[in-house]
Design an enzyme around this catalytic site. Structure first.
Site, PDB file in Angstrom:
ATOM      1  N   LYS A  29       0.729  -1.197   0.100  1.00 21.87           N
ATOM      2  CA  LYS A  29       0.007  -0.021   0.244  1.00 21.87           C
ATOM      3  C   LYS A  29       1.020   1.193  -0.056  1.00 21.87           C
ATOM      4  O   LYS A  29       0.365   2.300  -0.632  1.00 21.87           O
ATOM      5  CB  LYS A  29      -0.875  -0.066   1.431  1.00 21.87           C
ATOM      6  CG  LYS A  29      -2.121  -0.930   1.102  1.00 21.87           C
ATOM      7  CD  LYS A  29      -3.041  -1.148   2.180  1.00 21.87           C
ATOM      8  CE  LYS A  29      -4.082  -2.024   2.057  1.00 21.87           C
ATOM      9  NZ  LYS A  29      -4.822  -2.036   3.102  1.00 21.87           N
ATOM     10  N   ASP A  51      -9.588   2.857   2.575  1.00 22.31           N
ATOM     11  CA  ASP A  51      -9.577   2.227   3.712  1.00 22.31           C
ATOM     12  C   ASP A  51     -10.042   3.365   4.880  1.00 22.31           C
ATOM     13  O   ASP A  51     -10.750   2.847   5.929  1.00 22.31           O
ATOM     14  CB  ASP A  51      -8.333   1.961   4.294  1.00 22.31           C
ATOM     15  CG  ASP A  51      -7.743   0.730   3.620  1.00 22.31           C
ATOM     16  OD1 ASP A  51      -8.671  -0.370   3.266  1.00 22.31           O
ATOM     17  OD2 ASP A  51      -6.699   0.361   3.344  1.00 22.31           O
TER      18      ASP A  51
HETATM   19  P1  NAP Z   1       1.483  -3.586   6.120  1.00 24.65           P
HETATM   20  O1  NAP Z   1       1.527  -1.922   5.764  1.00 24.65           O
HETATM   21  O2  NAP Z   1       2.222  -4.598   5.561  1.00 24.65           O
HETATM   22  O3  NAP Z   1       1.932  -3.576   7.760  1.00 24.65           O
HETATM   23  C1  NAP Z   1       2.056  -4.673   8.370  1.00 24.65           C
HETATM   24  C2  NAP Z   1       2.315  -3.923   9.957  1.00 24.65           C
HETATM   25  O4  NAP Z   1       1.985  -5.321  10.725  1.00 24.65           O
HETATM   26  C3  NAP Z   1       3.212  -3.408  10.214  1.00 24.65           C
HETATM   27  O5  NAP Z   1       2.801  -2.453  11.416  1.00 24.65           O
HETATM   28  C4  NAP Z   1       4.239  -4.511  10.864  1.00 24.65           C
HETATM   29  O6  NAP Z   1       5.313  -3.927  11.704  1.00 24.65           O
HETATM   30  C5  NAP Z   1       3.280  -5.252  11.546  1.00 24.65           C
HETATM   31  N1  NAP Z   1       3.781  -6.810  11.671  1.00 24.65           N
HETATM   32  C6  NAP Z   1       4.190  -7.559  10.735  1.00 24.65           C
HETATM   33  N2  NAP Z   1       4.548  -8.875  11.225  1.00 24.65           N
HETATM   34  C7  NAP Z   1       4.611  -8.570  12.560  1.00 24.65           C
HETATM   35  C8  NAP Z   1       4.920  -9.449  13.636  1.00 24.65           C
HETATM   36  N3  NAP Z   1       5.339 -10.682  13.436  1.00 24.65           N
HETATM   37  N4  NAP Z   1       4.755  -8.951  15.022  1.00 24.65           N
HETATM   38  C9  NAP Z   1       4.197  -7.667  15.059  1.00 24.65           C
HETATM   39  N5  NAP Z   1       3.985  -6.780  14.066  1.00 24.65           N
HETATM   40  C10 NAP Z   1       4.129  -7.162  12.891  1.00 24.65           C
HETATM   41  O7  NAP Z   1       0.022  -3.926   6.040  1.00 24.65           O
HETATM   42  P2  NAP Z   1      -1.394  -3.350   6.186  1.00 24.65           P
HETATM   43  O8  NAP Z   1      -1.745  -2.793   5.074  1.00 24.65           O
HETATM   44  O9  NAP Z   1      -1.244  -2.130   7.094  1.00 24.65           O
HETATM   45  O10 NAP Z   1      -2.309  -4.641   6.835  1.00 24.65           O
HETATM   46  C11 NAP Z   1      -2.030  -4.833   8.194  1.00 24.65           C
HETATM   47  C12 NAP Z   1      -3.362  -5.728   8.421  1.00 24.65           C
HETATM   48  O11 NAP Z   1      -4.669  -5.101   8.482  1.00 24.65           O
HETATM   49  C13 NAP Z   1      -3.351  -7.104   7.531  1.00 24.65           C
HETATM   50  O12 NAP Z   1      -3.752  -8.078   8.425  1.00 24.65           O
HETATM   51  C14 NAP Z   1      -4.471  -6.438   6.709  1.00 24.65           C
HETATM   52  O13 NAP Z   1      -5.088  -7.768   6.136  1.00 24.65           O
HETATM   53  C15 NAP Z   1      -5.287  -5.793   7.560  1.00 24.65           C
HETATM   54  N6  NAP Z   1      -6.394  -4.911   6.670  1.00 24.65           N
HETATM   55  C16 NAP Z   1      -7.642  -5.253   6.619  1.00 24.65           C
HETATM   56  C17 NAP Z   1      -8.503  -4.372   6.353  1.00 24.65           C
HETATM   57  C18 NAP Z   1     -10.065  -4.664   6.319  1.00 24.65           C
HETATM   58  O14 NAP Z   1     -10.721  -4.102   5.352  1.00 24.65           O
HETATM   59  N7  NAP Z   1     -10.314  -5.377   7.133  1.00 24.65           N
HETATM   60  C19 NAP Z   1      -8.069  -2.993   5.454  1.00 24.65           C
HETATM   61  C20 NAP Z   1      -6.716  -2.933   5.452  1.00 24.65           C
HETATM   62  C21 NAP Z   1      -5.715  -3.895   6.127  1.00 24.65           C
HETATM   63  P3  NAP Z   1       6.626  -3.399  11.217  1.00 24.65           P
HETATM   64  O15 NAP Z   1       6.602  -1.956  10.916  1.00 24.65           O
HETATM   65  O16 NAP Z   1       7.510  -3.864  12.469  1.00 24.65           O
HETATM   66  O17 NAP Z   1       6.902  -4.433  10.298  1.00 24.65           O
END
Ligand code: NAP
Length: 296
Positions: free
Chosen positions: A66, A102
């Site tokens: 994203k 979002d």
């Molecule tokens: P992203 O930009 O890749 O960010 C991932 C986040 O998760 C970062 O804060 C990362 O921390 C953290 N993370 C990853 N692995 C981890 C671990 N082992 N322990 C602790 N923290 C960890 O992804 P995103 O787009 O923000 O999405 C995040 C989540 O929200 C996903 O599960 C996605 O499916 C969900 N989501 C849902 C919706 C919905 O409509 N329901 C919409 C958007 C996203 P670091 O910075 O330390 O890497």
């Protein structure tokens, strides 16, 4: 010629967007197929460029692209630029335009399904990626009292806290006079009851607990730190309920899963691609059917 729209991310085996978006496209009998375009990082540039082909009309973008997708686009709208994350690409002529639905999806879900008014509330956000940014801006726009951001990589939490603080104190942002107190805390503070003792809303914006991810089965919080009566929202929608939401229920908190946000952000993306109002009820029905395996 059939046209195509797709989901760009990695991994995306867990995603149900192709199912409920196709149900919405079929409702209007549009000759458009919604496909899953799983893309490893080295292919991102090519996948995005392929959107310029005549048959393609746009895409959704999910984990982990994203933020990295922004420089690959011709134009990014004001809100997506402010948030620093794009989850929807629309092809206009031969130009690729980036949007963020979002923020809208989260606000709608919190209001319509969580029945939660964030104004004046104390909030903790877990994560600092693309989703956390959209959630953070949505909550500052709603004048929350305080916002604590906790992320595994502390530096990213600090950067997000700084950009939310600039936004909240910028007189040209159009926000009311209530200023949100914003802070970043290190990941270790998740273990402390004090971090959550007065908070009304906790949102997991990390991938922890997500099916088919290395963090499947994990909760970012222990039961003991979850305050009774707070609303715990997990953006992860698969599995249902997530490990975090199971613990939150046991702790006596209210819960909100990620499905409503997913459907509402998808509805906004649908309108951007087709110009038509999304059939939200049909999208919800299909999404629940796919997640639970039960036909309604
Ligand atoms: P992203 O930009 O890749 O960010 C991932 C986040 O998760 C970062 O804060 C990362 O921390 C953290 N993370 C990853 N692995 C981890 C671990 N082992 N322990 C602790 N923290 C960890 O992804 P995103 O787009 O923000 O999405 C995040 C989540 O929200 C996903 O599960 C996605 O499916 C969900 N989501 C849902 C919706 C919905 O409509 N329901 C919409 C958007 C996203 P670091 O910075 O330390 O890497």
């Amino acid at each position: 010629m059939s046209r195509h729209v797709g989901l760009i991310g990695y991994p995306i085996k867990h995603s149900i967007s192709p199912y409920f978006q196709q149900a919405a496209l079929d409702y209007y009998q549009l000759d458009i197929r919604y496909e899953a375009w799983e893309t490893v990082p080295a292919q991102l540039h090519d996948t995005v460029n392929d959107l310029r082909k005549p048959q393609n009309i746009g895409a959704n973008v999910t984990v982990p692209y994203k933020e990295t997708v922004l420089p690959l686009l011709d134009e990014v709208d004001e809100l997506a630029n402010l948030i620093g994350a794009v989850n929807t690409i629309v092809k206009k002529g031969d130009r690729l335009l980036g949007f963020n639905s979002d923020l809208y999806g989260f606000s709608e879900a919190l209001d319509k399904e969580g029945h939660f008014d964030p104004e004046g509330k104390r909030v903790v956000i877990l994560g600092a990626g693309g989703a956390a940014k959209a959630v953070g801006f949505a909550l500052v726009q709603k004048n929350v009292n305080s916002l604590v951001i906790i992320n595994r990589t502390f530096r990213r939490a600090q950067i997000l806290a700084d950009s939310l603080t600039s936004y909240s104190t910028d007189s040209s942002s159009g926000l009311e006079t209530i200023k949100t107190k914003i802070a970043a805390l290190p990941w270790e503070s998740l273990d402390s009851q004090e971090t959550f003792s007065h908070c009304h809303l906790i949102i997991n914006c990390t991938t922890m607990g997500m099916k088919h991810s290395p963090q499947e089965g994990q909760s970012p919080l222990r039961l003991e730190v979850i305050p009774r009566g707070a609303l715990v929202c997990d953006l992860v929608y698969n599995p249902w309920p997530t490990p975090l939401l199971e613990l939150a229920r046991k702790a006596g908190a209210d819960i909100l899963g990620g499905l409503p946000m997913l459907v509402y952000q998808g509805a906004a993306s649908f309108k951007l691609w087709t110009g038509k109002e999304a059939p939200v009820d049909i999208m919800f029905t299909k999404a629940k059917e796919i997640l639970t395996g039960v036909k309604r």
